[in-house]
Design an enzyme around this catalytic site. Structure first.
Site, PDB file in Angstrom:
ATOM      1  CE1 TYR A 145      -5.915 -14.976   4.751  1.00 31.71           C
ATOM      2  CE2 TYR A 145      -8.404 -14.258   4.714  1.00 31.71           C
ATOM      3  CZ  TYR A 145      -7.040 -14.158   5.041  1.00 31.71           C
ATOM      4  OH  TYR A 145      -6.641 -12.798   5.613  1.00 31.71           O
ATOM      5  N   PRO A 146      -9.469 -17.642   0.585  1.00 32.16           N
ATOM      6  CG  PRO A 146     -11.139 -19.353  -0.361  1.00 32.16           C
ATOM      7  CD  PRO A 146      -9.627 -19.279   0.359  1.00 32.16           C
TER       8      PRO A 146
HETATM    9  C1  VOV Z   1      -1.887  -6.077   4.570  1.00 35.36           C
HETATM   10  C2  VOV Z   1      -2.663  -5.122   4.965  1.00 35.36           C
HETATM   11  C3  VOV Z   1      -3.975  -4.551   4.381  1.00 35.36           C
HETATM   12  C4  VOV Z   1      -4.356  -3.621   4.025  1.00 35.36           C
HETATM   13  C5  VOV Z   1      -3.418  -2.237   4.111  1.00 35.36           C
HETATM   14  C6  VOV Z   1      -5.707  -3.474   3.429  1.00 35.36           C
HETATM   15  C7  VOV Z   1      -6.490  -2.383   3.110  1.00 35.36           C
HETATM   16  C8  VOV Z   1      -7.876  -2.448   2.470  1.00 35.36           C
HETATM   17  C9  VOV Z   1      -8.339  -1.140   1.850  1.00 35.36           C
HETATM   18  C10 VOV Z   1      -8.078   0.073   2.029  1.00 35.36           C
HETATM   19  C11 VOV Z   1      -9.475  -1.806   1.490  1.00 35.36           C
HETATM   20  C12 VOV Z   1     -10.661  -0.825   0.686  1.00 35.36           C
HETATM   21  C13 VOV Z   1     -10.015  -0.239  -0.622  1.00 35.36           C
HETATM   22  C14 VOV Z   1      -9.741  -1.241  -1.572  1.00 35.36           C
HETATM   23  O1  VOV Z   1      -8.530  -1.281  -1.574  1.00 35.36           O
HETATM   24  O2  VOV Z   1     -10.264  -1.911  -2.123  1.00 35.36           O
HETATM   25  C15 VOV Z   1      -9.290  -3.230   1.546  1.00 35.36           C
HETATM   26  C16 VOV Z   1     -10.413  -3.832   1.168  1.00 35.36           C
HETATM   27  C17 VOV Z   1     -10.489  -5.400   1.265  1.00 35.36           C
HETATM   28  N1  VOV Z   1      -9.734  -6.057   2.110  1.00 35.36           N
HETATM   29 FE1  VOV Z   1      -8.068  -5.246   2.908  1.00 35.36          FE
HETATM   30  N2  VOV Z   1      -6.240  -4.567   3.654  1.00 35.36           N
HETATM   31  C18 VOV Z   1      -5.245  -5.572   4.031  1.00 35.36           C
HETATM   32  C19 VOV Z   1      -5.420  -6.902   4.460  1.00 35.36           C
HETATM   33  C20 VOV Z   1      -6.599  -7.512   4.369  1.00 35.36           C
HETATM   34  C21 VOV Z   1      -6.553  -8.810   5.000  1.00 35.36           C
HETATM   35  C22 VOV Z   1      -5.606  -9.734   5.636  1.00 35.36           C
HETATM   36  C23 VOV Z   1      -8.021  -9.375   4.544  1.00 35.36           C
HETATM   37  C24 VOV Z   1      -8.584 -10.578   4.877  1.00 35.36           C
HETATM   38  C25 VOV Z   1      -9.568 -10.279   6.164  1.00 35.36           C
HETATM   39  C26 VOV Z   1      -9.290 -11.158   7.183  1.00 35.36           C
HETATM   40  O3  VOV Z   1      -9.943 -10.791   8.531  1.00 35.36           O
HETATM   41  O4  VOV Z   1      -8.429 -12.084   7.381  1.00 35.36           O
HETATM   42  C27 VOV Z   1      -8.515  -8.287   3.815  1.00 35.36           C
HETATM   43  C28 VOV Z   1      -9.673  -8.359   2.966  1.00 35.36           C
HETATM   44  C29 VOV Z   1     -10.170  -7.245   2.153  1.00 35.36           C
HETATM   45  C30 VOV Z   1     -11.564  -7.691   1.349  1.00 35.36           C
HETATM   46  C31 VOV Z   1     -12.039  -8.856   1.270  1.00 35.36           C
HETATM   47  C32 VOV Z   1     -11.538  -6.369   0.729  1.00 35.36           C
HETATM   48  C33 VOV Z   1     -12.369  -5.767  -0.307  1.00 35.36           C
HETATM   49  C34 VOV Z   1     -13.874  -5.493   0.716  1.00 35.36           C
HETATM   50  C35 VOV Z   1     -15.137  -5.253  -0.002  1.00 35.36           C
HETATM   51  O5  VOV Z   1     -16.111  -5.200   0.377  1.00 35.36           O
HETATM   52  O6  VOV Z   1     -14.885  -4.550  -1.271  1.00 35.36           O
HETATM   53  N3  VOV Z   1      -7.493  -7.228   3.721  1.00 35.36           N
HETATM   54  N4  VOV Z   1      -8.381  -3.441   2.193  1.00 35.36           N
END
Ligand code: VOV
Length: 249
Positions: A145-146
Site C-alpha cells: 500500500y502507498p
Molecule cells: C515489519 C516491521 C517494521 C519495522 C521493523 C519498521 C521499522 C522502521 C524503522 C526503524 C524506520 C526508520 C528508519 C528507516 O529504516 O527508515 C521505519 C521507517 C518507516 N516505516 Fe517502518 N517498520 C515496519 C513496518 C512498517 C509498516 C507496516 C509501515 C506502514 C505504516 C502503517 O501504519 O501501516 C511502515 C511505514 C514506515 C515509513 C513510511 C517509514 C519512513 C518514515 C519517514 O518519515 O522517513 N513501517 N520503519
C-alpha cells in the site's frame, strides 16, 4: 532550518498491477496461449538471473480481490532499467491480454531517524546494503500500500522538530521489530515519483500477521496521528509451476 531526514536510497522499484482480460484470453487458440505463457515464464526466468546475480530483484504474486489479478514487483539499480523491463513486458504476447490496474514507482529508502553517529560510509555497511538492495524472500504472501505522512493543521509531520520525529520513529521501530521473523518490510520513498510519499511492501508466510502488525501500528502515534493510506493490495505467491498454471484455462 531545514530538518529534512537524510535518506539512503537503494534500488528503484516498480510495482506493476495487471488485470487479466480473461474473456479474450479464453478465446485464444490453446497452442498460442501455451506459447504466450512460455514466453512470459522465460521472461520471469531471465528476471531471476538478476536476482541470482544480486543485480536486482523481482516478486510475482496474484492479487486477491478485484483490484488486480497479478502484480510484478521489480527492483533495479536505475529507473531506466525499470522502464526497459516494463516496455519489454508490454511487448510480450501475454501483455495484450492484460489491463493495467495500478502501478507504483519508488526507490528503496532508509532514513537516518534511528541511525547512530558514525564516520563510516553507510553505503559500505553490509546491514545497510542488505536493506537498500534487498534479496526478496519467496514469502507466501505480500501486502502493498502507498502512504503519506499527514500535513493538516496541527497534525503536520513536516513541521515537527527532528528530535520529536526521531522519538516517534523509535516507537514505530519498536513495534515493527516485535514482528521480526514474521513480517519483512520494504519501505520505498516516492516523493516526486508517484502520488503518495512511500510505498510499503510487506512479506510474510502468515497472512494474518499483516493485519496484526498494521492494526497495532494504527495505535502508535506515527500512524494514528500522521499516516494517510492509499489502496491496499494483498496477494499470494506465484512461483515454480504456478507461474504458468495461473494462466491455464
Ligand atoms: C515489519 C516491521 C517494521 C519495522 C521493523 C519498521 C521499522 C522502521 C524503522 C526503524 C524506520 C526508520 C528508519 C528507516 O529504516 O527508515 C521505519 C521507517 C518507516 N516505516 Fe517502518 N517498520 C515496519 C513496518 C512498517 C509498516 C507496516 C509501515 C506502514 C505504516 C502503517 O501504519 O501501516 C511502515 C511505514 C514506515 C515509513 C513510511 C517509514 C519512513 C518514515 C519517514 O518519515 O522517513 N513501517 N520503519
Amino acid at each position: 532550518m531545514n530538518e529534512a531526514a537524510i535518506t539512503l536510497d537503494g534500488w528503484y522499484v516498480l510495482h506493476d498491477f495487471r488485470q487479466m482480460d480473461w474473456a479474450s484470453w479464453k478465446q485464444v487458440d490453446p497452442e498460442l496461449r501455451k506459447q504466450a505463457t512460455e514466453e512470459f515464464v522465460a521472461f520471469l526466468d531471465e528476471m531471476q538471473l538478476a536476482d541470482d546475480a544480486k543485480t536486482g530483484a523481482h516478486a510475482f504474486y496474484t492479487i486477491v480481490g478485484q483490484k488486480a489479478d497479478f502484480m510484478l514487483m521489480t527492483l533495479r539499480p536505475t529507473m531506466d532499467e525499470l522502464q526497459e523491463l516494463e516496455a519489454r513486458f508490454n511487448k510480450l504476447t501475454i501483455a495484450d491480454f492484460t489491463i493495467p490496474a495500478y502501478s507504483y514507482v519508488s526507490v528503496v529508502e532508509l532514513s537516518n531517524y534511528l541511525a547512530g553517529e558514525s564516520n563510516e560510509d553507510p553505503y559500505q555497511n553490509p546491514h545497510v546494503r542488505a536493506r537498500l538492495y534487498p534479496e526478496l524472500q519467496r514469502s507466501q504472501y505480500i501486502c502493498f500500500y502507498p502512504m503519506d505522512k499527514r500535513r493538516d493543521g496541527d497534525d503536520n509531520w513536516y513541521m515537527l522538530p527532528m528530535q520529536e520525529r526521531k522519538d516517534l520513529m523509535r516507537s514505530h521501530g519498536l513495534i515493527g521489530r516485535s514482528y521480526a521473523g514474521k513480517v519483512k518490510q520494504i519501505i520505498s520513498g516516492s516523493v516526486g515519483f508517484d502520488d503518495f510519499e512511500w510505498g510499503v511492501t510487506l512479506f510474510s508466510d502468515d497472512v494474518l500477521q499483516f493485519k496484526k502488525l498494521i492494526y497495532e501500528m494504527r495505535f502508535d502515534e506515527v500512524s494514528a496521528r500522521y499516516a494517510e493510506f492509499g489502496s491496499f493490495f494483498t496477494g499470494t505467491i506465484l512461483a515454480g509451476e504456478k507461474r504458468s498454471t495461473f494462466f491455464n484455462i
